[in-house]
Design an enzyme around this catalytic site. Structure first.
Site, PDB file in Angstrom:
ATOM      1  N   CYS A 164     -13.179  16.616 -17.480  1.00 12.35           N
ATOM      2  CA  CYS A 164     -13.490  16.305 -18.381  1.00 12.35           C
ATOM      3  C   CYS A 164     -13.932  14.827 -17.439  1.00 12.35           C
ATOM      4  CB  CYS A 164     -13.567  15.862 -20.078  1.00 12.35           C
ATOM      5  SG  CYS A 164     -12.866  17.715 -20.593  1.00 12.35           S
ATOM      6  N   LYS A 216     -13.536  18.401  -9.962  1.00 11.15           N
ATOM      7  CA  LYS A 216     -13.549  17.764  -8.525  1.00 11.15           C
ATOM      8  C   LYS A 216     -11.663  17.470  -8.708  1.00 11.15           C
ATOM      9  CE  LYS A 216     -13.518  15.233  -4.912  1.00 11.15           C
ATOM     10  NZ  LYS A 216     -13.396  16.675  -3.909  1.00 11.15           N
TER      11      LYS A 216
HETATM   12  C1  AGP Z   1     -10.851  22.137  -2.789  1.00  8.42           C
HETATM   13  O1  AGP Z   1     -11.890  22.126  -1.802  1.00  8.42           O
HETATM   14  C2  AGP Z   1     -11.175  22.374  -4.007  1.00  8.42           C
HETATM   15  N1  AGP Z   1     -11.381  21.496  -4.936  1.00  8.42           N
HETATM   16  C3  AGP Z   1      -9.346  22.259  -4.301  1.00  8.42           C
HETATM   17  O2  AGP Z   1      -8.256  23.353  -3.986  1.00  8.42           O
HETATM   18  C4  AGP Z   1      -8.515  20.934  -4.951  1.00  8.42           C
HETATM   19  O3  AGP Z   1      -8.118  20.827  -3.202  1.00  8.42           O
HETATM   20  C5  AGP Z   1      -7.107  20.900  -5.490  1.00  8.42           C
HETATM   21  O4  AGP Z   1      -7.881  21.597  -6.111  1.00  8.42           O
HETATM   22  C6  AGP Z   1      -6.181  19.860  -5.025  1.00  8.42           C
HETATM   23  O5  AGP Z   1      -6.691  19.340  -5.507  1.00  8.42           O
HETATM   24  P1  AGP Z   1      -5.445  17.239  -5.083  1.00  8.42           P
HETATM   25  O6  AGP Z   1      -5.937  17.473  -3.677  1.00  8.42           O
HETATM   26  O7  AGP Z   1      -7.126  16.146  -5.640  1.00  8.42           O
HETATM   27  O8  AGP Z   1      -4.454  17.694  -5.673  1.00  8.42           O
END
Ligand code: AGP
Length: 616
Positions: free
Chosen positions: A2, A611
């Site tokens: 969100c 994201k």
């Molecule tokens: C990666 O392509 C993904 N969107 C996801 O696995 C991401 O790497 C994961 O949620 C960890 O996020 P962060 O590196 O912001 O902690």
């Protein structure tokens, strides 16, 4: 996850909020909403299920029947459903029965069921299914005549992680923001006396010149043009810092997608990460950058991360064990507390995160900090929670990553981790000749990345990745990434990337293990990508290739030369075998991107994904 955006005084609020939401879109959401207010608390709410563009259509329609310029403050939100379905009714802001309190909320109120039961037993009637709705109900119940006091009464009743914005019809010139576990920041433009709240600094580019990053447990009360910040009811002083508008500006330049732009930025980013941290001429690493790593006699290192960050941790665990002799293990953050991981004061915990806001990783970090064990962060977002909570760290310097599928942050993580390996290795068991050879080759990696990128040209019909391989893959319903030895993490990352943006199921599998079961799945419609570099695994990999082809499976080889035995080859430059992940990564990002592109997927915002995953 969100996104929150709010604006207070005195320009027409609607276009500012709409633009703010567009900039928050990359975080992932399934509905959007905004509410604007006049000075006299006349409110106008616009809600839409789906994209911000749907909301914009509704705003356009409102413009034809209402003068929107009189609404000079407002709050807006992109919601990703956790409690309650994706419906207009469940979009924020949530309000009490009499519409005196409006609340926008990111995060989860974990005791919402208990609170709702209590309120319902007092005949309160809830209109939706969200956990958020409990907050305006409680504000109405405990209303004292003073918004700040009432919020202070209600906050201790709420359990969980959240960021909140609260407005009330009783005091239209006030707004309260609270941060506890979910990101929230406050920004201002002192000359024009305009004020903002946002989940994300980049949404503020061009609007605010100063920013205040709220800490967990802090409450910011804006009343007309004055604001105070309190923590545990104590007023605290916090000076705003300059918002670097240039750095915040998120633009795709001429690229069709942020992901492609971010892939193409990687050689420059790697040079930036190395700058000031490595002196290649004298083969030395700059000590200040590694502060917090050198003075402790760690016996073990545990790396914690999720998704791509976890895959980077896997690469590092291999490097560190082979080059320094220190025992290292990568752990998936969401599983950490479910396992009995042997750890103590002689274990260094390293947290890897692009966003620095991933709830699963933060939970582990808090658990480690409660025991006073040492922590180190490798984070991209400078002001993030993980960056603030870890004892020491190394910033990735990858710049804003907008595409949900992480690319340049992965490369940034690998680069930082490789530097840490050299730093620790030199102090432990690494031979000087190995250290020198690795550092020497590291210097050439950005140019080799450029060489791979030059082979990819969207406008060139003959591009092998574009025309042949991806069109072959796109008709597959499942595929394999076959690896041996140190290539395991890269195969996992490759498989993750393909899944998230093309929606094709894939599995990273040890090539030698195929014959023990998965071979049953191989047929003409099951492509396999095989990492077949010029290394000690080469001849074994050729046997695996034959094994797949004998079942009519297709092989896409990642190799240092054209591989005549394979149906397709993606050629990458030669490098030291331990540095190969940097180059294999680029090839696999391009292949995943191109496959998703050919399938017409929504590459920057894949379905169901966010994201920054700020809920557990
Ligand atoms: C990666 O392509 C993904 N969107 C996801 O696995 C991401 O790497 C994961 O949620 C960890 O996020 P962060 O590196 O912001 O902690």
């Amino acid at each position: 996850m969100c996104g929150i955006f709010a604006y207070q005084w005195h320009k027409p609020a609607t276009p500012i909020l709409e633009h703010g939401l567009q900039r928050l879109e990359y975080r992932g959401y399934d509905s959007a909403w905004l509410a604007v207010f006049t000075d006299q608390w006349q409110a106008l709410l616009v809600r839409a299920v789906g994209k911000v563009s749907e909301l914009s259509k509704k705003i356009e329609w409102q413009k034809s029947i209402t003068d929107l310029t009189v609404y000079t403050s407002g709050i807006a939100h992109t919601r990703r459903a956790t409690h309650g379905g994706v419906t207009e009714e469940n979009t924020h802001p949530h309000h009490d029965t009499d519409h005196h309190f409006y609340v926008v909320h990111n995060g989860i109120i974990e005791n919402q069921r208990k609170l709702k039961d209590e309120l319902e037993s007092e005949w309160y009637v809830f209109y939706g299914q969200t956990d958020t709705e409990v907050i305006p109900a409680l504000l109405a119940k405990y209303w004292t005549g003073d918004l700040y006091q009432t919020v202070q009464k209600v906050l201790p009743l709420l359990h969980g992680a959240y960021a909140l914005l609260i407005k009330s019809s009783y005091c239209p010139d006030e707004i309260i923001g609270v941060k506890r576990g979910s990101p929230l920041l406050f920004a201002l433009h002192p000359e024009t006396q305009e004020f903002f709240f946002s989940s994300d600094a980049q949404a503020l580019a061009g609007y605010a010149s100063q920013i205040i990053y709220l800490d967990d447990g802090e409450l910011l009360h804006l009343k007309n043009k004055e604001y105070t910040i309190t923590s545990e009811k104590w007023i605290i002083q916090r000076n705003p810092t300059t918002l670097d508008v240039w750095a915040m500006e998120a633009s795709k330049w001429d690229y069709e997608h942020f992901m492609l732009k971010e892939i193409f930025e990687q050689s420059a980013i790697m040079r930036r990460i190395l700058m000031g941290r490595v002196d290649f001429a004298h083969k030395t690493l700059m000590a200040e950058a590694f502060h917090g790593m050198h003075d402790e006699a760690y016996e073990r290192i545990v790396l914690v991360g999720c998704g791509t960050s976890y895959n980077a941790a896997l690469v590092w665990a291999y490097w560190i064990e082979h080059l320094t002799g220190i025992s290292a293990k990568a752990e998936i953050a969401s599983e950490y507390l479910n396992k009995l991981i042997p750890t103590d004061v002689k274990t260094l915990h390293i947290f890897l995160s692009q966003s620095g806001e991933t709830a699963d990783s933060i939970e582990v970090l808090k658990y480690i900090k409660e025991r006073w064990w040492k922590t180190f962060g490798i984070v991209n977002v400078v002001w993030s929670t993980i960056a603030q909570l870890t004892d020491h760290g190394l910033f990735m310097r990858a710049g804003y990553e907008i595409g949900v599928a992480s690319t340049k942050a992965f490369l940034g993580q690998l680069t930082c981790l490789f530097l840490l390996t050299l730093w620790l290795g030199k102090r432990r068991s690494m031979a000087l000749s190995t250290y020198n050879a690795l550092l020497e080759e590291l210097q050439h990696i950005p140019n080799k990345i450029d060489q791979i990128l030059q082979t990819f040209d969207l406008s060139q019909e003959q591009d092998t990745i574009r025309t042949h391989i991806s069109s072959h893959i796109q008709s597959a319903s499942t595929m394999f990434y076959l690896w041996r030895g140190r290539e395991y993490p890269i195969a996992c990352e490759w498989s993750l990337k393909m899944k998230e943006i093309s929606y094709i199921h894939s599995e990273a599998y040890p090539a030698g293990e195929l014959k023990h079961g998965p071979l049953a799945l191989i047929q003409s419609t099951t492509p396999s990508c095989l990492i077949t570099l010029d290394d000690e695994f080469f001849s074994q990999n050729i046997s695996s290739l034959a094994e797949v082809q004998a079942r009519k499976g297709t092989i896409i080889a990642i190799a240092n030369d054209q591989l005549p035995q394979a149906e397709y080859t993606i050629v990458i430059p030669r490098t030291h075998s331990l540095l190969a992940p940097f180059l294999v990564t680029i090839a696999m990002q391009l292949l995943s991107y191109q496959t998703a592109y050919s399938l017409g997927r929504e590459i920057d915002k894949p379905r169901n994904l966010a994201k920054s995953v700020t809920v557990k």
